[in-house]
Design a protein around this motif. Structure first.
Motif, PDB file in Angstrom:
ATOM      1  N   LYS A 314      41.392  29.538  43.162  1.00  0.00           N
ATOM      2  CA  LYS A 314      41.135  30.737  42.374  1.00  0.00           C
ATOM      3  C   LYS A 314      41.648  31.956  43.134  1.00  0.00           C
ATOM      4  N   ALA A 315      41.942  33.021  42.398  1.00  0.00           N
ATOM      5  CA  ALA A 315      42.551  34.208  42.999  1.00  0.00           C
ATOM      6  C   ALA A 315      41.483  35.109  43.592  1.00  0.00           C
ATOM      7  N   VAL A 316      41.609  35.405  44.878  1.00  0.00           N
ATOM      8  CA  VAL A 316      40.730  36.339  45.579  1.00  0.00           C
ATOM      9  C   VAL A 316      41.616  37.437  46.148  1.00  0.00           C
ATOM     10  N   VAL A 317      41.388  38.671  45.718  1.00  0.00           N
ATOM     11  CA  VAL A 317      42.272  39.778  46.047  1.00  0.00           C
ATOM     12  C   VAL A 317      41.492  40.837  46.816  1.00  0.00           C
ATOM     13  N   ALA A 318      42.050  41.301  47.932  1.00  0.00           N
ATOM     14  CA  ALA A 318      41.477  42.399  48.712  1.00  0.00           C
ATOM     15  C   ALA A 318      42.320  43.639  48.487  1.00  0.00           C
ATOM     16  N   VAL A 319      41.682  44.744  48.107  1.00  0.00           N
ATOM     17  CA  VAL A 319      42.400  45.993  47.833  1.00  0.00           C
ATOM     18  C   VAL A 319      41.878  47.080  48.764  1.00  0.00           C
TER      19      VAL A 319
END
Length: 412
Positions: A314-319
């Motif tokens: 699954k996509a885990v994004v840090a911004v």
């Protein structure tokens, strides 16, 4: 690589003392390798391996340590050196020059120096320190992995409540995830540990604050047992020191358990998870909030988010968190506010919502933009696959794969 841990029990005082001697020998070799690198130019990893042979011939206690364990200690030194070189190439502000280890708590064996019984209940260390046989106490899943998986390394770790063996298996953990079509943006904070775009909040239990009374009591007793230059460190001093260490160890395990359960539940319930990549090292410079920030352990939580993202694909994004609390999530107008202002009131469009909810919406919008999807309020996004994308402004994404929800953790 999968790491499983088991406690070493039913040993005598002499056996545990022998484990301490092995740990000190590993620390000695690691520090000697760092010193050799400091004193000589152009030292490579193979040079550190040769140094291990020279140390074994020069010092009897170094000869007692298994040859593979000596090499593993040299590899630890080389890991610190190579990381230093990488930071220098990237021209980072804190390059982290390799330092000597003063309180080492582990020794690592490769495929030799130890032997596991057929039922995997007893481990025997066969190097020169003559530790002998110790019982291996673990759960059923660890026992099953000991029987079916190949063990690459065995690491002995000393903690406040005893000695543990960490078994490193040569395997990749991949599981089939259940896709729900949900997306979530998480704002990390102190009043609420996390808050998403739908105003769902999780409150952190504050494990350190709850244990402060016991910590102060143990620390006070410890300070009375030893006075530098006047009162030596007695047996009772070391007993009290270990009691204090066990309190700290319990807090550490509570934090880790909390982070794992929350991260597992969040990733299981959503296909896309976006969180703010906080610079915690800078935030703890505020001495009014440093203890609460450290207690919250945001970094550990985000690390487990990325781990479960890779496990379940699954996509885990840090911004970056820049202006996520200031910008209006409805019209984009920037409204400056202090930390004490908990409500976002936009003078441009008139919207009035919780500060953390407004930040969570902005975080989610940033993350979906990185993935190439425009997010609208009250919409969902089905994630059939995932990809690793490197953003232009320090954003980073991770993917991963398990199939069972952790009901006990209850995030939403």
């Amino acid at each position: 690589m999968i790491v499983r841990e088991a406690k070493l029990l039913n040993g005598t005082k002499e056996q545990y003392q022998a484990l301490d001697d092995a740990i000190r020998a590993a620390q000695f070799i690691r520090n000697k390798a760092v010193r050799y690198w400091m004193d000589n130019q152009g030292v490579s990893k193979s040079d550190l391996y040769k140094l291990c042979k020279d140390l074994a011939t020069e010092f009897d206690f170094a000869l007692k340590l298994n040859s593979a364990a000596r090499q593993a200690s040299a590899e630890r030194a080389w890991a610190a050196i190579s990381s230093f070189y990488k930071r220098c190439k990237k021209q980072e502000k804190n390059i982290g020059y390799p330092k000597f280890k003063k309180h080492c708590r582990s020794v690592e064996y490769k495929v030799s120096g130890w032997k596991l019984s057929d039922d995997c209940k007893i481990i025997t260390f066969t190097d020169g320190f003559k530790v002998g046989s110790l019982s291996v106490f673990c759960n059923s899943s660890t026992r099953e992995d000991l029987h079916r998986l190949k063990i690459n390394r065995v690491r002995v770790v000393r903690r406040a409540d005893g000695y543990y063996a960490q078994f490193c298996f040569d395997a990749d953990r991949k599981e089939v995830g259940a896709y729900t079509g949900n997306v979530v943006g998480l704002d990390l904070g102190l009043k609420y540990f996390t808050k998403d775009q739908n105003d769902n909040a999780v409150i952190y239990p504050q494990f350190l604050r709850k244990s402060e009374r016991r910590l102060k009591k143990r620390s006070k007793r410890l300070s009375k047992k030893f006075v530098k230059g006047k009162k030596p460190q007695s047996i009772n001093y070391h007993k009290t020191r270990k009691r204090l260490g066990r309190v700290h160890l319990k807090i550490q395990r509570q934090r880790k358990d909390w982070a794992i359960k929350q991260a597992r539940c969040v990733v299981h319930s959503n296909d896309v998870i976006v969180y703010e990549d906080l610079k915690i090292a800078n935030m703890v410079k505020n001495h009014h909030l440093a203890k609460s920030i450290s207690d919250a352990s945001w970094y550990q939580f985000t690390q487990w988010l990325e781990y479960y993202g890779k496990i379940w694909d699954k996509a885990v994004v840090a911004v970056p968190p820049n202006y996520t609390s200031q910008d209006c999530s409805h019209c984009g107008h920037r409204v400056k506010k202090s930390l004490s202002t908990r409500t976002h009131s936009c003078s441009s469009c008139g919207v009035e919502i919780c500060r953390d909810t407004n930040a969570a919406i902005n975080i989610l919008k940033k993350g979906m933009k990185i993935l190439g999807v425009e997010w609208q309020n009250n919409s969902t996004f089905g994630q059939k696959g995932s990809a690793s994308i490197e953003g232009k402004h320090g954003e980073k994404t991770a993917n991963t794969i398990d199939g069972k929800p952790d009901i006990a953790s209850g995030f939403l």
